[in-house]
Motif scaffolding. Structure first.
Motif, mmCIF file in Angstrom:
data_model
loop_
_atom_site.group_PDB
_atom_site.id
_atom_site.type_symbol
_atom_site.label_atom_id
_atom_site.label_comp_id
_atom_site.label_asym_id
_atom_site.label_seq_id
_atom_site.Cartn_x
_atom_site.Cartn_y
_atom_site.Cartn_z
ATOM 1 N N LEU A 1 5.915 -16.926 -4.944
ATOM 2 C CA LEU A 1 5.825 -17.352 -6.336
ATOM 3 C C LEU A 1 4.363 -17.461 -6.774
ATOM 4 C CD1 LEU A 1 7.261 -18.259 -8.884
ATOM 5 C CD2 LEU A 1 7.328 -20.587 -7.955
ATOM 6 N N GLY B 1 11.748 -13.910 7.317
ATOM 7 C CA GLY B 1 12.863 -14.378 6.497
ATOM 8 C C GLY B 1 14.217 -14.048 7.083
ATOM 9 N N PRO C 1 8.750 -18.830 0.053
ATOM 10 C CA PRO C 1 8.997 -18.834 -1.400
ATOM 11 C C PRO C 1 7.783 -19.288 -2.213
ATOM 12 C CG PRO C 1 10.800 -19.890 -0.234
ATOM 13 C CD PRO C 1 9.694 -19.721 0.758
ATOM 14 N N GLY D 1 6.844 -12.468 4.797
ATOM 15 C CA GLY D 1 8.145 -12.959 4.359
ATOM 16 C C GLY D 1 9.284 -12.106 4.884
#
Length: 308
Positions: free
Chosen positions: A202, A242, A198, A238
């Motif tokens: 971001l 993830g 995350p 990711g």
């Protein structure tokens, strides 16, 4: 202390790695303390070097001895976070052999910093306002902490796989330097992924927003090879880890393998792009700093002088 150089903390980290490696053959309290003391001394020298060399690089009009924050400072800051992670973690659990896995990454980062120019990227340029500068600092900070999570994920997944193989081969030795339990390593690995992905996503999104908000012609920066490679690498990693980490009942070994491959690839991609666009000169990128940014800054300064 004013004569501290990169070689000072590089040598200290090399001593820490050597002491940790020797502990695999001879588990002694002396080697444990030598490794931790060398790491702590290197971290102190590393901190002092960053403070002296880049302490004024955040602000315009910094002293002549302060270099601007750019690709080189960014990589050295990531290496500093890795060293601090070792000092804190082994200060709590000194019996761990974490250094054998972590120090090669830290030493590699310091070595790569030599191939990256010291010039600033345009996000640290002279004409951005305070709000833009604050977003740029947040962008860099998120990427740094996220990449620290990547380092932690690579280390814990590698430790998990080595320990798992040792147990399956029936070579468990209660007197050997411990690698923590598989349950603890699996938990730390999942935490590293949950933190890194995350924050990196971001940070990349904020960076893309800063490029777009840069005004006329800035959108072309979205096609910069460093920007494209970093963005693709972050989101690909990711996606790779993830779903596996989120899935209930997923075997710890499967998570460790996926994390090691995805995060290892991401780390090589991000640092490799900086090196290729910096000292390697194989990629043209404003993101790695260098002559193009310096010339633009000089032109802006000249224009400012002419308008007064």
């Amino acid at each position: 202390m004013s004569n501290v150089t990169v070689f000072c903390f590089l040598a200290s980290y090399a001593v820490a790695l050597s002491a940790d490696a020797l502990r695999l053959w001879g588990r002694t309290v002396a080697l444990r303390w030598v490794a931790w003391a060398a790491a702590a001394a290197g971290l102190l020298a590393h901190t002092w070097f960053l403070a002296i060399t880049y302490g004024g690089g955040w602000n315009e009009g910094a002293g002549a001895g302060a270099e601007p924050w750019g690709g080189r400072a960014w990589i050295l800051a990531l290496a500093w976070l890795g060293a601090a992670y070792y000092v804190i973690a082994t200060g709590v659990e000194r019996r761990s052999a974490m250094g054998v896995f972590l120090w090669p990454l830290v030493l590699g980062l310091v070595a790569c910093s030599y191939a990256v120019p010291a010039g600033p990227v345009s996000l640290w340029g002279g004409k951005e306002g305070g709000v833009v500068r604050a977003w740029a600092i947040l962008h860099a900070g998120l990427l740094l902490v996220g990449l620290l999570g990547v380092l932690a994920g690579v280390v814990t997944s590698a430790m998990y796989l080595v320990h798992h193989r040792r147990l399956r081969a029936g070579r468990f030795d209660p007197d050997a330097v411990p690698l923590f339990s598989l349950e603890r390593l699996d938990r730390w690995n999942r935490v590293a992924v949950a933190v890194a992905v995350p924050l990196l996503a971001l940070g990349v999104m904020i960076g893309l927003g800063l490029v777009v908000a840069g005004g006329e012609g800035a959108v072309g920066g979205l096609w910069d090879p460093v920007v494209i490679g970093t963005t693709v690498g972050v989101f690909a990693a990711g996606l790779a880890v993830g779903e596996v980490v989120r899935r209930e009942g997923q075997a710890g070994r499967g998570v460790a393998v996926r994390t090691l491959l995805a995060f290892g690839f991401l780390l090589v991609t991000v640092i490799g792009l900086q090196v290729l666009a910096g000292g390697g000169g194989l990629l043209e990128s404003w993101h790695a700093g260098g002559a193009v940014v310096a010339n633009d800054s000089a032109s802006d300064a000249a224009a400012g002088e002419g308008g007064r």
